[in-house]
Design an enzyme around this catalytic site. Structure first.
Site, PDB file in Angstrom:
ATOM      1  N   GLU A   1      36.504  43.898  35.347  1.00 29.98           N
ATOM      2  CA  GLU A   1      36.539  42.553  34.787  1.00 29.98           C
ATOM      3  C   GLU A   1      35.105  42.067  34.575  1.00 29.98           C
ATOM      4  O   GLU A   1      34.272  42.183  35.470  1.00 29.98           O
ATOM      5  CB  GLU A   1      37.270  41.580  35.718  1.00 29.98           C
ATOM      6  CG  GLU A   1      37.488  40.230  35.074  1.00 29.98           C
ATOM      7  CD  GLU A   1      38.285  39.261  35.942  1.00 29.98           C
ATOM      8  OE1 GLU A   1      38.494  38.129  35.489  1.00 29.98           O
ATOM      9  OE2 GLU A   1      38.673  39.621  37.067  1.00 29.98           O
TER      10      GLU A   1
ATOM     11  N   ALA B   1      34.893  39.670  45.215  1.00 33.53           N
ATOM     12  CA  ALA B   1      36.012  40.606  45.293  1.00 33.53           C
ATOM     13  C   ALA B   1      36.674  40.671  43.926  1.00 33.53           C
ATOM     14  O   ALA B   1      36.378  39.883  43.032  1.00 33.53           O
ATOM     15  CB  ALA B   1      37.009  40.179  46.356  1.00 33.53           C
ATOM     16  N   MET B   2      37.608  41.633  43.777  1.00 43.80           N
ATOM     17  CA  MET B   2      38.302  41.831  42.509  1.00 43.80           C
ATOM     18  C   MET B   2      39.755  42.187  42.767  1.00 43.80           C
ATOM     19  O   MET B   2      40.056  43.022  43.612  1.00 43.80           O
ATOM     20  CB  MET B   2      37.608  42.947  41.716  1.00 43.80           C
ATOM     21  CG  MET B   2      38.282  43.271  40.400  1.00 43.80           C
ATOM     22  SD  MET B   2      38.321  41.836  39.299  1.00 43.80           S
ATOM     23  CE  MET B   2      39.783  42.185  38.331  1.00 43.80           C
ATOM     24  N   GLU B   3      40.642  41.555  41.999  1.00 45.83           N
ATOM     25  CA  GLU B   3      42.082  41.597  42.282  1.00 45.83           C
ATOM     26  C   GLU B   3      42.819  42.743  41.610  1.00 45.83           C
ATOM     27  O   GLU B   3      44.028  42.640  41.359  1.00 45.83           O
ATOM     28  CB  GLU B   3      42.728  40.272  41.838  1.00 45.83           C
ATOM     29  CG  GLU B   3      42.841  40.054  40.323  1.00 45.83           C
ATOM     30  CD  GLU B   3      41.695  39.307  39.699  1.00 45.83           C
ATOM     31  OE1 GLU B   3      41.860  38.757  38.594  1.00 45.83           O
ATOM     32  OE2 GLU B   3      40.620  39.262  40.310  1.00 45.83           O
ATOM     33  N   ASN B   4      42.175  43.854  41.325  1.00 42.55           N
ATOM     34  CA  ASN B   4      42.851  44.992  40.691  1.00 42.55           C
ATOM     35  C   ASN B   4      44.241  45.202  41.290  1.00 42.55           C
ATOM     36  O   ASN B   4      44.411  45.162  42.505  1.00 42.55           O
ATOM     37  CB  ASN B   4      42.035  46.265  40.899  1.00 42.55           C
ATOM     38  CG  ASN B   4      40.563  46.051  40.703  1.00 42.55           C
ATOM     39  OD1 ASN B   4      40.111  45.751  39.613  1.00 42.55           O
ATOM     40  ND2 ASN B   4      39.796  46.187  41.780  1.00 42.55           N
TER      41      ASN B   4
ATOM     42  N   HIS C   1      42.828  34.735  48.182  1.00 39.14           N
ATOM     43  CA  HIS C   1      42.619  34.529  46.744  1.00 39.14           C
ATOM     44  C   HIS C   1      42.977  35.784  45.955  1.00 39.14           C
ATOM     45  O   HIS C   1      43.739  35.719  44.978  1.00 39.14           O
ATOM     46  CB  HIS C   1      41.163  34.145  46.498  1.00 39.14           C
ATOM     47  CG  HIS C   1      40.828  33.905  45.066  1.00 39.14           C
ATOM     48  ND1 HIS C   1      40.842  32.652  44.498  1.00 39.14           N
ATOM     49  CD2 HIS C   1      40.472  34.759  44.063  1.00 39.14           C
ATOM     50  CE1 HIS C   1      40.515  32.746  43.218  1.00 39.14           C
ATOM     51  NE2 HIS C   1      40.285  34.015  42.938  1.00 39.14           N
ATOM     52  N   GLU C   2      42.427  36.920  46.364  1.00 37.14           N
ATOM     53  CA  GLU C   2      42.668  38.140  45.593  1.00 37.14           C
ATOM     54  C   GLU C   2      44.123  38.589  45.701  1.00 37.14           C
ATOM     55  O   GLU C   2      44.691  39.086  44.725  1.00 37.14           O
ATOM     56  CB  GLU C   2      41.723  39.255  46.045  1.00 37.14           C
ATOM     57  CG  GLU C   2      40.250  38.901  45.991  1.00 37.14           C
ATOM     58  CD  GLU C   2      39.784  38.353  44.652  1.00 37.14           C
ATOM     59  OE1 GLU C   2      40.389  38.680  43.615  1.00 37.14           O
ATOM     60  OE2 GLU C   2      38.802  37.598  44.634  1.00 37.14           O
TER      61      GLU C   2
ATOM     62  N   GLU D   1      42.099  31.840  37.361  1.00 32.96           N
ATOM     63  CA  GLU D   1      41.139  31.559  38.425  1.00 32.96           C
ATOM     64  C   GLU D   1      41.292  30.156  39.005  1.00 32.96           C
ATOM     65  O   GLU D   1      41.276  29.978  40.216  1.00 32.96           O
ATOM     66  CB  GLU D   1      39.710  31.779  37.925  1.00 32.96           C
ATOM     67  CG  GLU D   1      39.400  33.220  37.562  1.00 32.96           C
ATOM     68  CD  GLU D   1      39.558  34.195  38.719  1.00 32.96           C
ATOM     69  OE1 GLU D   1      39.716  33.751  39.885  1.00 32.96           O
ATOM     70  OE2 GLU D   1      39.537  35.414  38.461  1.00 32.96           O
TER      71      GLU D   1
END
Length: 922
Positions: free
Chosen positions: A125, A266-269, A301-302, A324
Site C-alpha cells: 500500500e 503496520a499494514m492490514e494485508n 486497528h489492523e 482509515e
C-alpha cells in the site's frame, strides 16, 4: 502538463479499469539479490469501458517474458508501464503470464519486496505491488490469489502469505515451498509475503459462532518473550469486533509479523498483518505504558481493517478515509471499551483529542491542508495524513453522535449487506448510514453533512452567552465559520453536533429547556448546527450559568467562547464533563501564554496568578479524581499548540514563556508534587492497566516538576532520587520518566544516567530508540542540541536507512524540539535540508514526512522566516527530487504566510477577553 512536469491525479478523472483480473497465481523463487516472480493472471475486458490496450503498472522491474495463452506475446514499454495490444476481444477470459525479476536487498524504499535483518517482507500500500510484478495496481481491481513461495529452507524456514496454507513440502538442493490461497477477493495493495528466520507465539480461539481459529504472532528469535501483550490484544480485537459489530474472523488463521524496518506502523494485508516491531514487542523492562497502549490500539486497528478496508475496500485512493477514518474510529472505540471505567474512557478521549490538535489542526492550517476526501494529489503516499486518519475518525464519530450507538451499528450492518466484496466510496458509506436511520438528523441533512468530506480546514464555532435574570432565560448565540485553505477561499456551513450543558453556581448541571420544549432534560444535550448563525434561548434558568460547550469534543472544531477567567476556573473545578474540565485548565494556561507573548521584554519569573495555581493544586489534591486525569490537567499547553494560536510565531520566546510558567508551577506546588510522587510512585508488580498507568504518569510528572524546582533551588534530594529510579526502576515507564526528569532539568546526573541506560539497553533496538530520542528532544541550553544530534548520527548504533532510528534522532529534533530546531543562525534549517535530500535518495516516503517539519514556516517571525524559506527553496531546486518530497516543498513555497514581525508583535488569532487586571488571566 508541461514536459517533464509530474502528473497530478484528480478525483474527478476517475474511470473504471478497462480490464478486470479475476484470479492471480504467483510463484516466487526468493533470493535477496535477484528474486524471480512468475505471475499468471486470468483477465477479461470490462464491457462498460471502450476497448483499449492493457496497461500494467511496473516500477524498477526486469521483464523477462510475456505470454498470452501459453504463446509469446508482443508488447511495448511506455516508461515503466507495460502495454499489451491485440488481446482477445469481447468479455471472454484469457490467461496472461509475466515473468520478472526484482532486487529485494537493494530496495531501500521499503516498498514492494524488501529485506529486513536478512528476512523477506513486503509493503504494497499504496502502489508497492507494481515493484513486485506488472499489474493493474489500483484498489478497484479485486482478485483471488494463490501464492507459492520457494526458498532455501535453512535460511528461510518460515514461508507466509495471505489466506490459508494449502500445501507445503521439500524441494531439491535444500529448498522447500509453501502454497497459500486467499479465498476472498482483494486488491493488490493487500498482498503480502514474509520469509525468514522467525518464531511464533500461537493461540487457538473459539469465536461466538463456534468456529475455531489459529492466531500467530511471528517475531525474530529472541523476541518471543515480548509478544504476550500483542497476542492478548489480538484476541481481544477478534472477540470485540464480533461482539460489538457482529463481524467474525473469516480465515482459518490470522497472522501478525514484526519487522524492524518499516515505513509505517503496520499494514492490514489480508490475514497476514505486517507490523513495525514498535507496535508488537513489549515487556515491562523495555516498553512504557504508552507503548502498551499503542500496541493494543494498532493491533486492533489492523485487525479491524479485515472488514473495514479488506472485505469492503476503496474504489480509488481519494476514498482512503473510507477505510482509515472508519477504522481509526473503531480502534478508538475498542480502546475505550477495554479501558472500562468512565474515567479511563474519558482519559482516552482526551488523549485522542490532544493528538488531533497537535497534528491535524496544524495540517488544516498549513500548505498541505486537504479535505478528508482529497480532490487531487501528486504522490498518494503524502496523503496518509492525520486529516485522512484522525479527522476522518472524528467525522465517523459524528455519524454515531447523530444516529446513536445502536443506529450506527444498523448503518454498519447495511453497509456490509450492500457492499461486501466491493470497492466503494465515502458516499456509499454515508448513504448506508442515512438509509439505516431514515428518521435521523443525518438522513435529513446528509448532503450538507458530506461537506466534511469536501471542505478542508478546521471550522470555528463562536459562542456568546447572555443571561436575563428578570426573564430567567439564558440566550446562547452560536456562529460557525471556516478559514480559507489552498484552493478553497469560501466554505459553506457544516453540520456540527455540539454537545452542551449549563453549569450552575453550585457546580451542578442545570436542567435544559429551550423555549419551544414542553419539558426540560437533565445533563447534556446535543445541538445540531447547520446555519452560519443559530440562537438558542433556554428558559427557567434561575441563576446565571456557565455554558459547557463541545462536551466530549463532539465535533472536530475550534471553540471560541467569551469565557471570563472566573468562568473557566468554575468549569475546571466543577464541570461534570471530563473533557471540558480538562479543556478549561488548558484554556487558562493558553491565555496566560498568549498574554505574555503579546508583550515585549523579559518574561517574568512568576507569570501565573494565585487563583490559577490554587485551582491546579485543588485538582492535584482532589480525593476522587483519577491520577491519569490529574496528570492531563496538570500538564500545561505544549509549545506547538500555543504556536498554532498565533499569527506570528517566535519559537524561542514561546519556549521561554512555557519554561517560566512550568518553573513557577514546579516551585509553588513543590510540597504538593512531593505528596503526589510519594502517593503514586509505588504501583506494585507491573501491569499496564489504566489505573496503574495513570499513577505512574502522575508520579512521573511530579518527579519532573520536583527536579525542575531543584534546578532553581539547588536542592539535590529529588535529582538524587530521580537518578536512583533511573538506575533501579522495575519497569521502563518509571525508568524513562526519571531519566527525562534529569535531562529536562539539566542536572549533571543526567549524563551518568544516559550512559547507564545505554549499557543496559544497547541490544534492545526499541529501547535504544528512546535513548536517541530523549537526547534529540532535550532542552536547548546554549545551542547544544544540534551538535549533540550530529554526534548521535555518528553513533555506531545509528542508521539513517532504518526508519525507526531516523525518526528517533532526525524527526525528534526537527519535528519535536521547536526551540532547538528554530535557531537564529539557521543551522537547524540547514541540517533539515541536508537530511531531507539525503533521505530522498534512500526512502522518499520518510523524506517527505521529514520535509513537513517546515509546513508552518510562513508564520515564523524574522529572522526564522526568511531562513526557512531559503532552506525549502534549496530542497525544491534539487534535480531528480522524488514526487513525494517535491509535492511537500512546492506546496510549502506556495504559502504566502503572515506579515513578518518581531517577538513583541506576536498576537493571538483570537485574543482573549480581559476581565479585571488581577482576574483576567491565570
Amino acid at each position: 502538463m508541461r514536459e517533464g512536469q509530474p502528473a497530478v491525479t484528480r478525483r474527478l478523472d476517475y474511470a473504471p479499469p478497462a480490464f478486470w483480473i479475476d484470479s492471480v497465481e504467483l510463484t516466487f523463487d526468493l533470493d535477496p539479490a535477484k528474486t524471480r516472480v512468475l505471475n499468471r493472471m486470468r483477465l477479461r475486458r470490462n464491457p462498460d469501458v471502450p476497448a483499449q490496450p492493457l496497461r500494467l503498472d511496473g516500477d524498477e522491474l526486469n521483464l523477462s517474458r510475456v505470454m498470452l495463452a501459453g504463446q509469446a506475446c508482443s508488447f511495448r514499454m511506455d516508461g515503466e508501464t507495460l502495454v499489451l495490444e491485440n488481446l482477445p476481444e469481447g468479455t471472454t477470459p484469457f490467461e496472461l503470464e509475466i515473468f520478472t525479476t526484482c532486487y529485494p536487498e537493494k530496495n531501500s524504499k521499503l516498498m514492494g519486496l524488501f529485506m529486513s535483518g536478512g528476512d523477506f517482507f513486503t509493503q504494497c500500500e499504496a502502489e508497492g505491488f507494481r515493484r513486485i510484478t506488472y499489474f493493474l495496481d489500483r484498489p478497484d481491481v479485486m482478485a483471488t490469489y494463490t501464492v507459492t513461495l520457494r526458498a532455501d529452507k535453512a535460511r528461510y524456514p518460515v514461508l507466509l502469505s495471505n489466506g490459508n496454507l494449502t500445501d507445503a513440502g521439500e524441494l531439491p538442493e535444500g529448498r522447500h515451498f509453501a502454497t497459500w490461497h486467499d479465498p476472498h477477493k482483494k486488491p493488490s495493495y493487500l498482498f503480502a509475503l514474509v520469509a525468514g528466520q522467525l518464531v511464533a507465539r500461537e493461540q487457538r480461539i473459539a469465536t461466538r459462532s463456534g468456529s475455531e481459529h489459529l492466531l500467530q504472532v511471528y517475531v525474530r528469535p529472541g523476541d518471543l518473550d515480548k509478544t504476550e501483550h500483542a497476542m492478548n490484544s489480538l484476541i481481544h480485537s477478534v472477540l470485540w469486533d464480533e461482539a460489538r459489530f457482529g463481524l467474525p474472523l473469516d480465515l482459518e488463521r490470522f497472522m501478525v509479523v514484526a519487522t524492524s524496518d518499516f515505513n509505517a506502523g503496520a499494514m492490514e494485508n489480508k490475514g497476514l498483518n505486517i507490523f513495525n516491531t514498535k507496535y508488537v514487542l513489549a515487556k515491562p523492562a523495555t516498553a512504557t505504558d504508552g507503548d502498551y497502549d499503542a500496541i493494543e490500539s494498532v493491533i486492533g486497528h489492523e485487525y479491524f481493517h479485515n472488514w473495514t478496508g479488506n472485505r469492503v475496500t476503496c474504489r480509488d485512493w481519494f476514498q482512503l478515509s473510507l477505510k482509515e477514518g472508519l477504522t481509526v474510529f473503531r480502534d478508538q472505540e475498542f480502546s475505550q471499551d477495554l479501558a472500562g471505567t468512565p474515567s479511563a474512557r474519558a482519559v482516552k478521549r482526551i488523549q485522542d483529542v490532544i493528538n488531533l490538535r497537535a497534528a491535524q489542526f496544524p495540517e488544516d492550517a498549513g500548505p498541505m491542508a486537504h479535505p478528508v476526501r482529497p480532490d487531487e494529489y501528486l504522490e498518494i503516499s503524502n496523503f496518509y495524513t492525520t486529516t485522512i486518519y484522525e479527522k476522518g475518525a472524528e467525522v465517523v464519530r459524528m455519524y454515531q453522535t447523530l444516529v446513536g450507538r445502536e443506529g450506527f451499528c444498523k448503518g454498519m450492518d447495511l453497509y456490509f449487506q450492500r457492499h461486501d466484496g466491493q470497492a466503494v466510496t465515502c458516499d456509499d458509506f454515508a448513504q448506508a448510514m442515512a438509509d439505516a436511520n431514515p428518521d435521523s438528523d443525518l438522513a435529513r441533512l446528509l448532503p450538507q453533512f458530506k461537506r466534511w468530506y469536501s471542505q478542508a480546514g478546521t471550522p470555528v464555532v463562536k459562542a456568546e452567552g447572555r443571561y436575563d435574570g428578570a426573564a430567567r432565560s439564558y440566550t446562547l448565540t452560536l456562529s460557525q465559520s471556516c478559514p480559507a485553505t489552498p484552493g478553497q477561499p469560501q466554505k459553506a456551513p457544516f453540520v456540527i453536533p455540539l454537545r452542551m450543558g449549563l453549569v450552575g453556581p453550585d457546580g451542578r448541571d442545570l436542567p435544559l429547556q429551550l423555549e419551544h420544549w414542553q419539558h426540560a432534560v437533565e445533563g447534556s444535550h446535543t445541538v445540531v448546527l447547520t446555519e452560519a448563525q443559530t440562537t438558542l434561548t433556554f428558559i427557567s434558568v434561575d441563576a446565571e450559568p456557565v455554558p459547557s460547550l463541545l462536551r466530549g469534543f463532539s465535533a472536530p472544531v475550534e471553540l471560541d467562547c467569551d469565557y471570563s477567567s472566573a468562568q473557566l476556573l468554575h468549569l475546571l473545578a466543577h464541570d461534570s464533563d471530563p473533557f471540558n474540565r480538562w479543556e478549561a485548565g488548558q484554556q487558562l494556561g493558553l491565555r496566560k501564554a498568549i498574554e505574555l507573548l503579546a508583550h515585549a521584554g523579559d518574561v517574568p519569573t512568576r507569570p501565573l496568578n494565585d487563583a490559577y495555581v490554587a485551582a491546579l493544586r485543588a485538582v492535584l489534591r482532589h480525593p476522587t479524581l483519577d491520577a491519569a486525569f490529574k496528570e492531563l490537567v496538570l500538564t500545561l499547553p505544549g509549545e506547538d499548540y500555543i504556536a498554532e494560536q498565533l499569527d506570528v510565531v517566535d519559537p524561542q520566546r514561546i519556549h521561554a514563556v512555557c519554561d517560566a510558567m512550568e518553573r513557577q508551577l514546579a516551585a509553588d506546588l513543590r510540597d504538593d508534587w512531593q505528596w503526589a510522587c510519594e502517593q503514586n510512585e509505588h504501583t506494585g508488580a507491573y501491569t499496564p492497566d489504566p489505573v496503574s498507568a495513570g499513577r505512574r504518569a502522575l508520579a512521573g510528572l511530579a518527579l519532573h516538576m520536583l527536579c525542575l524546582a531543584a534546578r532553581d533551588s539547588g536542592d539535590t534530594v529529588w535529582p538524587g532520587k530521580a537518578y536512583q529510579r533511573a538506575k533501579d526502576a522495575g519497569n521502563m515507564t518509571d525508568r524513562l520518566n526519571a531519566l527525562s526528569a534529569l535531562l529536562y532539568s539539566g542536572h549533571e546526573l543526567a549524563g551518568r544516567a544516559l550512559e547507564r541506560f545505554y549499557r543496559l539497553f544497547k541490544d534492545e533496538p526499541l529501547a535504544l530508540d528512546k535513548w536517541f530520542s530523549l537526547q534529540a528532544r532535550a532542552p536547548d541550553r546554549g545551542g547544544n542540541v544540534l551538535p549533540q544530534v550530529r554526534e548521535l548520527m555518528k553513533h555506531p548504533d545509528f542508521s539513517l536507512r532504518n526508519p525507526n532510528r531516523a525518526r528517533s534522532v532526525v524527526f525528534s529534533y526537527c519535528h519535536g524540539n521547536p526551540a532547538a530546531f528554530h535557531r537564529r543562525d539557521a543551522a537547524g534549517y540547514v541540517y533539515w535540508a541536508d537530511r531531507v535530500l539525503e533521505l530522498d535518495t534512500l526512502n522518499p516516503q520518510v523524506a517527505a514526512r521529514l520535509a513537513r517539519a517546515m509546513d508552518a514556516w510562513a508564520r515564523l517571525a524574522e529572522p526564522y522566516r526568511s531562513a526557512a524559506r531559503e532552506a525549502i527553496a534549496r530542497v525544491a531546486a534539487q534535480a531528480n527530487l522524488s514526487n513525494d518530497v517535491r509535492e511537500v516543498v512546492t506546496r510549502a513555497l506556495a504559502e504566502t504566510g503572515a506579515p513578518t514581525a518581531g517577538p513583541a508583535d506576536a498576537e493571538a488569532r483570537t485574543a482573549p477577553t480581559p476581565d479585571t487586571p488581577d482576574e483576567a488571566h491565570p
